[in-house]
Design a protein around this motif. Structure first.
Motif, PDB file in Angstrom:
ATOM      1  N   GLU A 198       0.858  -1.279  -0.054  1.00 35.90           N
ATOM      2  CA  GLU A 198       0.021  -0.131  -0.007  1.00 35.90           C
ATOM      3  C   GLU A 198       0.621   1.194  -0.038  1.00 35.90           C
ATOM      4  O   GLU A 198       0.618   2.177  -0.607  1.00 35.90           O
ATOM      5  CB  GLU A 198      -0.797  -0.007   1.217  1.00 35.90           C
ATOM      6  N   PHE A 199       2.121   1.095   0.997  1.00 33.43           N
ATOM      7  CA  PHE A 199       2.799   2.429   0.933  1.00 33.43           C
ATOM      8  C   PHE A 199       3.519   2.686  -0.520  1.00 33.43           C
ATOM      9  O   PHE A 199       3.515   3.789  -0.787  1.00 33.43           O
ATOM     10  CB  PHE A 199       3.767   2.018   1.750  1.00 33.43           C
ATOM     11  N   LEU A 200       3.972   1.576  -1.203  1.00 33.49           N
ATOM     12  CA  LEU A 200       4.623   1.723  -2.392  1.00 33.49           C
ATOM     13  C   LEU A 200       3.685   2.226  -3.674  1.00 33.49           C
ATOM     14  O   LEU A 200       4.139   3.090  -4.206  1.00 33.49           O
ATOM     15  CB  LEU A 200       5.366   0.250  -2.786  1.00 33.49           C
ATOM     16  N   PHE A 201       2.502   1.680  -3.556  1.00 33.82           N
ATOM     17  CA  PHE A 201       1.414   2.180  -4.540  1.00 33.82           C
ATOM     18  C   PHE A 201       1.196   3.493  -4.182  1.00 33.82           C
ATOM     19  O   PHE A 201       1.455   4.316  -5.356  1.00 33.82           O
ATOM     20  CB  PHE A 201       0.306   1.161  -4.230  1.00 33.82           C
ATOM     21  N   CYS A 202       0.986   4.197  -3.144  1.00 35.04           N
ATOM     22  CA  CYS A 202       0.829   5.390  -2.900  1.00 35.04           C
ATOM     23  C   CYS A 202       1.969   6.378  -3.171  1.00 35.04           C
ATOM     24  O   CYS A 202       1.754   7.582  -3.905  1.00 35.04           O
ATOM     25  CB  CYS A 202       0.296   5.631  -1.698  1.00 35.04           C
ATOM     26  N   ALA A 203       3.238   5.856  -2.692  1.00 37.07           N
ATOM     27  CA  ALA A 203       4.226   6.620  -2.954  1.00 37.07           C
ATOM     28  C   ALA A 203       4.678   6.709  -4.459  1.00 37.07           C
ATOM     29  O   ALA A 203       5.098   7.880  -4.880  1.00 37.07           O
ATOM     30  CB  ALA A 203       5.461   6.040  -2.117  1.00 37.07           C
ATOM     31  N   VAL A 204       4.747   5.731  -5.225  1.00 30.26           N
ATOM     32  CA  VAL A 204       5.025   5.952  -6.564  1.00 30.26           C
ATOM     33  C   VAL A 204       4.041   6.551  -7.361  1.00 30.26           C
ATOM     34  O   VAL A 204       4.533   7.506  -8.035  1.00 30.26           O
ATOM     35  CB  VAL A 204       5.176   4.278  -7.130  1.00 30.26           C
ATOM     36  N   LEU A 205       2.882   6.396  -6.896  1.00 24.25           N
ATOM     37  CA  LEU A 205       1.821   7.217  -7.753  1.00 24.25           C
ATOM     38  C   LEU A 205       1.998   8.499  -7.627  1.00 24.25           C
ATOM     39  O   LEU A 205       1.974   9.595  -8.507  1.00 24.25           O
ATOM     40  CB  LEU A 205       0.627   6.850  -7.523  1.00 24.25           C
ATOM     41  N   LEU A 206       2.079   8.974  -6.264  1.00 23.37           N
ATOM     42  CA  LEU A 206       2.219  10.558  -5.991  1.00 23.37           C
ATOM     43  C   LEU A 206       3.624  11.164  -6.326  1.00 23.37           C
ATOM     44  O   LEU A 206       3.493  12.139  -7.105  1.00 23.37           O
ATOM     45  CB  LEU A 206       2.174  10.694  -4.393  1.00 23.37           C
ATOM     46  N   LEU A 207       4.538  10.362  -6.254  1.00 23.82           N
ATOM     47  CA  LEU A 207       5.885  10.930  -6.810  1.00 23.82           C
ATOM     48  C   LEU A 207       5.881  11.113  -8.450  1.00 23.82           C
ATOM     49  O   LEU A 207       6.425  11.997  -8.882  1.00 23.82           O
ATOM     50  CB  LEU A 207       6.978  10.097  -6.422  1.00 23.82           C
ATOM     51  N   GLY A 208       5.344  10.047  -9.168  1.00 23.19           N
ATOM     52  CA  GLY A 208       4.976  10.403 -10.293  1.00 23.19           C
ATOM     53  C   GLY A 208       4.159  11.459 -10.778  1.00 23.19           C
ATOM     54  O   GLY A 208       4.676  12.264 -11.627  1.00 23.19           O
ATOM     55  N   LEU A 209       3.013  11.537 -10.048  1.00 27.94           N
ATOM     56  CA  LEU A 209       2.223  12.599 -10.472  1.00 27.94           C
ATOM     57  C   LEU A 209       2.761  13.899 -10.240  1.00 27.94           C
ATOM     58  O   LEU A 209       2.723  14.903 -10.623  1.00 27.94           O
ATOM     59  CB  LEU A 209       0.989  12.505  -9.623  1.00 27.94           C
ATOM     60  N   TYR A 210       3.650  13.946  -8.849  1.00 27.42           N
ATOM     61  CA  TYR A 210       4.361  15.218  -8.748  1.00 27.42           C
ATOM     62  C   TYR A 210       5.453  15.754  -9.729  1.00 27.42           C
ATOM     63  O   TYR A 210       5.190  16.925 -10.036  1.00 27.42           O
ATOM     64  CB  TYR A 210       5.036  15.102  -7.519  1.00 27.42           C
ATOM     65  N   TRP A 211       6.091  14.686 -10.216  1.00 28.15           N
ATOM     66  CA  TRP A 211       7.131  15.118 -11.265  1.00 28.15           C
ATOM     67  C   TRP A 211       6.538  15.563 -12.451  1.00 28.15           C
ATOM     68  O   TRP A 211       6.959  16.406 -13.081  1.00 28.15           O
ATOM     69  CB  TRP A 211       7.991  13.861 -11.417  1.00 28.15           C
ATOM     70  N   LEU A 212       5.291  15.163 -12.821  1.00 22.97           N
ATOM     71  CA  LEU A 212       4.530  15.502 -14.005  1.00 22.97           C
ATOM     72  C   LEU A 212       4.016  16.888 -13.825  1.00 22.97           C
ATOM     73  O   LEU A 212       4.380  17.736 -14.758  1.00 22.97           O
ATOM     74  CB  LEU A 212       3.440  14.430 -14.512  1.00 22.97           C
ATOM     75  N   LEU A 213       3.582  16.925 -12.732  1.00 21.60           N
ATOM     76  CA  LEU A 213       2.977  18.362 -12.492  1.00 21.60           C
ATOM     77  C   LEU A 213       4.236  19.593 -12.262  1.00 21.60           C
ATOM     78  O   LEU A 213       3.753  20.658 -12.790  1.00 21.60           O
ATOM     79  CB  LEU A 213       2.307  18.520 -11.208  1.00 21.60           C
ATOM     80  N   ASP A 214       5.143  19.132 -11.666  1.00 16.00           N
ATOM     81  CA  ASP A 214       6.338  20.188 -11.418  1.00 16.00           C
ATOM     82  C   ASP A 214       7.168  20.164 -12.765  1.00 16.00           C
ATOM     83  O   ASP A 214       7.507  21.573 -12.994  1.00 16.00           O
ATOM     84  CB  ASP A 214       7.245  19.597 -10.336  1.00 16.00           C
ATOM     85  N   SER A 215       7.198  19.405 -13.522  1.00 14.14           N
ATOM     86  CA  SER A 215       7.814  19.494 -14.943  1.00 14.14           C
ATOM     87  C   SER A 215       7.046  20.399 -15.760  1.00 14.14           C
ATOM     88  O   SER A 215       7.418  21.207 -16.576  1.00 14.14           O
ATOM     89  CB  SER A 215       7.939  18.110 -15.465  1.00 14.14           C
ATOM     90  N   TRP A 216       5.549  20.164 -15.779  1.00 13.39           N
ATOM     91  CA  TRP A 216       4.654  21.175 -16.656  1.00 13.39           C
ATOM     92  C   TRP A 216       4.769  22.638 -15.984  1.00 13.39           C
ATOM     93  O   TRP A 216       4.787  23.551 -16.640  1.00 13.39           O
ATOM     94  CB  TRP A 216       3.195  20.672 -16.542  1.00 13.39           C
ATOM     95  N   LEU A 217       4.835  22.793 -14.735  1.00  9.04           N
ATOM     96  CA  LEU A 217       4.963  24.044 -14.205  1.00  9.04           C
ATOM     97  C   LEU A 217       6.127  24.808 -14.452  1.00  9.04           C
ATOM     98  O   LEU A 217       6.388  26.006 -14.880  1.00  9.04           O
ATOM     99  CB  LEU A 217       4.662  24.241 -12.757  1.00  9.04           C
ATOM    100  N   TRP A 218       7.362  24.119 -14.444  1.00 13.07           N
ATOM    101  CA  TRP A 218       8.711  24.660 -14.717  1.00 13.07           C
ATOM    102  C   TRP A 218       8.750  24.889 -16.098  1.00 13.07           C
ATOM    103  O   TRP A 218       9.467  26.074 -16.563  1.00 13.07           O
ATOM    104  CB  TRP A 218       9.632  23.342 -14.522  1.00 13.07           C
ATOM    105  N   ALA A 219       8.370  24.085 -17.110  1.00 19.24           N
ATOM    106  CA  ALA A 219       8.167  24.507 -18.240  1.00 19.24           C
ATOM    107  C   ALA A 219       7.382  25.761 -18.749  1.00 19.24           C
ATOM    108  O   ALA A 219       7.809  26.651 -19.501  1.00 19.24           O
ATOM    109  CB  ALA A 219       7.732  23.469 -19.414  1.00 19.24           C
TER     110      ALA A 219
END
Length: 456
Positions: A198-219
């Motif tokens: 459960e931890f890995l499921f949530c952590a991986v999805l949230l970190l992946g979503l964060y990277w996409l969001l931060d990359s979009w805002l950075w661009a």
């Protein structure tokens, strides 16, 4: 209050089954004040939040004294302060002070890759040094790394999601609810083996979503990174404070193994190990202040305002939520019997997904540690049985308390602390309701997936 909270008051303890839902109104009023007043009357709130919080506490205490007597009121309030608030604030003070004495030096530029790496490191560290410890050590480096960026609030919101909450899933050291389970007999590594997926499921999805969001805002922002003459390698300054954080972890862990008995303090009884732990945390705070050079704390942006805000508001929160928790503890005999009845089938079999959402939903606004204990006991309270045949139910209760503490600023202590520290550095954070909208948009769909994958 201490004079009245003696043996007479303790002997006249109020029956939780006699409490109606109206006793939760001061808690609701306090929550609405925290949520609305910074938006509607910010100047008044920021200068008088302590008085306003105390006013809501008095709006509970005075009618309670009129209904049940002064001695029972004093005994109940002293019980909450001694058993819950004082140990909580002593631990938080020690972690806040020691964490503020650790400085991560070097060239940190808040690119999407750097920010994601910081969140990942904090998420893993939270199960070792606790969500509060990891939050206090890493929030300031994240603030400094992103100082040049205009769009950065999302980074601190995801920091609360991951480092201040979900990261504490893997050991009893990670989050107070799991530590209470450890004290009740749940084995130390049970959470590591039964909550890892459960931890890995949530952590991986949230970190992946964060990277996409931060990359979009950075661009979109195309920020101009600060110019540095020469990149400095990463280094840690303030090693004595890291040793003191290790001492804090050791003291927390020792309370689960060494329990010499109880002592009476103004008519209420508390474990001697917990009393000594409070003294140890205060001692560690003093040592940290003495061994840390003032220049290091200044470089870290350390100040006492955030700690004072948390101490004042949570004193009122612990007092005002006491009758709400008491009603829940009354189970089928209490005013929340209808809610409690949802946790089992007609045949008396527990429903794991209901335990997950009820524990989590209440942990979003009540302190997640006592909420965990309420549903742990409701599920039988037998650690051996819950680790075996009831493993899915225990995992649901544990995940609900730890994960959904991230749904509001007051769901878990580090949430509000991170908010206060970030705002102290001049960065605007979402309002109470604004943060809840972030949680509704990101966390609630994630927890629906968790339910479908793990607890259906």
């Amino acid at each position: 209050m201490l004079v009245w909270a003696g043996p007479a008051g303790a002997a006249e303890a109020v029956d939780p089954a006699s409490l109606g839902l109206l006793w939760g109104l001061p808690f609701a009023g306090l929550l609405l004040s925290i949520a609305l007043m910074p938006l509607l009357a910010g100047h008044i709130w920021h200068h008088h939040y302590g008085k306003i919080a105390a006013g809501w506490a008095l709006l509970l205490m005075l009618p309670f004294a009129a209904a049940f007597g002064l001695a029972p009121m004093a005994a109940e309030i002293w019980h909450v302060l001694l058993q819950e608030y004082i140990p909580f604030i002593a631990l938080l003070l020690a972690l806040y002070t020691t964490g503020g004495g650790v400085l991560l030096k070097g060239t940190l530029v808040g690119t999407p890759a750097t920010n994601t790496a910081l969140l990942a490191v904090g998420t893993l560290a939270a199960s070792v040094m606790g969500t509060t410890g990891a939050s206090m050590v890493l929030i300031r480096p994240l603030i400094r790394a992103n100082a040049f960026r205009r769009r950065k609030t999302h980074s601190f919101v995801f920091f609360i999601f991951l480092v201040s909450n979900i990261g504490g899933s893997l050991t009893p050291l990670g989050d107070p609810p799991l530590y209470l389970g450890f004290l009740k007999g749940v084995s130390f590594f049970w959470t590591t083996t039964h909550m890892f997926s459960e931890f890995l499921f949530c952590a991986v999805l949230l970190l992946g979503l964060y990277w996409l969001l931060d990359s979009w805002l950075w661009a979109r922002e195309q920020p101009r990174a600060p110019v540095v003459a020469a990149r400095q390698p990463l280094a840690i300054e303030g090693w004595p404070n890291l040793a003191l954080i290790a001492c804090i972890v050791a003291v927390v862990l020792a309370q689960g193994f060494w329990q010499p008995g109880e002592v009476a303090v103004f008519g209420d009884r508390i474990g001697a190990e917990r009393l000594l732990a409070i003294l140890a945390f205060l001692g560690i705070t003093v040592v940290s202040m003495r061994v840390t050079p003032p220049r290091l704390r200044e470089a870290n942006g350390f100040a006492w305002g955030a700690m004072a805000e948390v101490a004042k508001l949570f004193a009122a929160i612990f007092i005002c939520m006491a009758p709400v928790l008491a009603i829940l503890k009354a189970g089928p005999a209490g005013a929340a019997a209808g809610l409690v009845g949802l946790t089992s089938t007609a045949a008396g079999e527990p429903i794991p997904w209901v335990y997950f959402w009820l524990t989590g939903g209440l942990s979003s606004f009540l302190d997640n540690a006592p909420t965990y204990l309420v549903f742990f006991n409701l599920a039988s309270g037998d650690a051996v049985a819950l680790m075996g045949q009831g493993a899915l139910t225990l995992a649901a209760v544990s995940c609900g308390a730890v994960f959904m503490g991230a749904n509001s600023y007051i769901g878990n202590a580090p949430n509000f602390m991170v908010k206060a520290i970030v705002e102290e550095q001049g960065v605007r954070m979402p309002s109470f309701f604004g943060y809840c909208v972030w949680a509704l948009a990101i966390l609630v769909p994630l927890f629906v997936l968790v339910t479908l994958v793990f607890f259906r």
